[in-house]
Design an enzyme around this catalytic site. Sequence first.
Site, PDB file in Angstrom:
ATOM      1  N   THR A  92     -25.944  -2.657  20.794  1.00 29.53           N
ATOM      2  CA  THR A  92     -26.687  -4.197  21.604  1.00 29.53           C
ATOM      3  C   THR A  92     -26.284  -4.013  22.607  1.00 29.53           C
ATOM      4  O   THR A  92     -25.283  -4.581  22.965  1.00 29.53           O
ATOM      5  CB  THR A  92     -25.838  -5.423  20.617  1.00 29.53           C
ATOM      6  OG1 THR A  92     -26.246  -5.393  19.453  1.00 29.53           O
ATOM      7  CG2 THR A  92     -26.398  -6.807  21.015  1.00 29.53           C
ATOM      8  N   LYS A 167     -32.666  -9.719  18.722  1.00 28.05           N
ATOM      9  CA  LYS A 167     -31.154  -9.659  18.603  1.00 28.05           C
ATOM     10  C   LYS A 167     -30.163 -10.231  19.111  1.00 28.05           C
ATOM     11  O   LYS A 167     -29.544 -11.346  18.676  1.00 28.05           O
ATOM     12  CB  LYS A 167     -29.717  -8.327  18.782  1.00 28.05           C
ATOM     13  CG  LYS A 167     -28.557  -7.827  18.721  1.00 28.05           C
ATOM     14  CD  LYS A 167     -28.456  -8.368  17.602  1.00 28.05           C
ATOM     15  CE  LYS A 167     -26.953  -8.667  16.842  1.00 28.05           C
ATOM     16  NZ  LYS A 167     -26.746  -7.540  17.157  1.00 28.05           N
ATOM     17  N   LYS A 242     -19.326 -11.321  22.993  1.00 28.17           N
ATOM     18  CA  LYS A 242     -20.159 -10.688  24.030  1.00 28.17           C
ATOM     19  C   LYS A 242     -21.804 -10.528  23.997  1.00 28.17           C
ATOM     20  O   LYS A 242     -22.992 -10.566  24.714  1.00 28.17           O
ATOM     21  CB  LYS A 242     -20.232  -8.503  23.357  1.00 28.17           C
ATOM     22  CG  LYS A 242     -21.258  -8.124  23.798  1.00 28.17           C
ATOM     23  CD  LYS A 242     -20.897  -6.979  23.165  1.00 28.17           C
ATOM     24  CE  LYS A 242     -21.751  -5.661  22.980  1.00 28.17           C
ATOM     25  NZ  LYS A 242     -21.704  -4.616  22.811  1.00 28.17           N
TER      26      LYS A 242
END
Length: 292
Positions: A92, A167, A242
Amino acid sequence: MTIAFIGLGNMGGPMAANLVKAGYEVTGFDLVPEALERAGENGVRLAASATEAVDGAGTVVTMLPSGRHVLGCYDQVLGAAAPGTLFADCSTIDVADARAAGQAAVAAGHRALDAPVSGGVAGATAATLTFMVGAGEDDFAAVSPLLSTMGRRVVHCGGPGAGQAAKICNNMILGASMIAVSEAFVLGESLGLSHQALFDVVSTASGQCWALTSNCPVPGPVPASPANRDYQPGFAAALMAKDLGLAAEAIRAGGVAAELGLRAAEIYAAFAEGPGAGQDFSAIVNAIREKS
């Protein structure tokens, strides 16, 4: 098909193991000796370097912590891979980094796509992940059988970078949802509601969501949730921080009025820097309770 798998940590290790179970020949590499050892126990052939891992592989899967790690890895291995190798990055990372990695691979004579995942460690272990894929039609068709071995659903989101875009949007929803669910439980406590009573109502009413019914932030109602294991991470708060940071960067860059997304990023950043560093992201309920 021979697969090179670079990044054998909490997510990559189980994913590589599932490929081995499905009959793929997998050569893996990780900088952490313990991760390499676990992968070897699960049938992954171990390489001494990332460059060695990609030698002779038809597909290279990467699962790394950040965009700089992916770009650094590609700098090392693109020249060592056979022409036309398919690079599938499941990390990611920032959309711009994903596109830069893909462009570097194509410039080196390879094919590339981004395929970040949702489902956490439990999904990686059980092969029930959802893959969000940014790729051309042909590359998506080529990689789908492989990804289906490691997951339950493979979604073609668009061209390069689209998987990462999906995502960060998904995890912005998840982070904000978990904060809202946690606030509701703390409010319920102050009003004299039991956790079970609130869960029984909301899980079958309009407030129902994954953060409640699959990853409930309080012990009891959902036995499989991390709250019943002292918030040992299925999806760590640091990873949520994050991902929300990536979403916040995209929000600002796009001039989007996403106030909840930005606030969720701030809340999880503070939590991950303090008591939530080694906990599941659902432990945010404790921070809310302590401040109340």
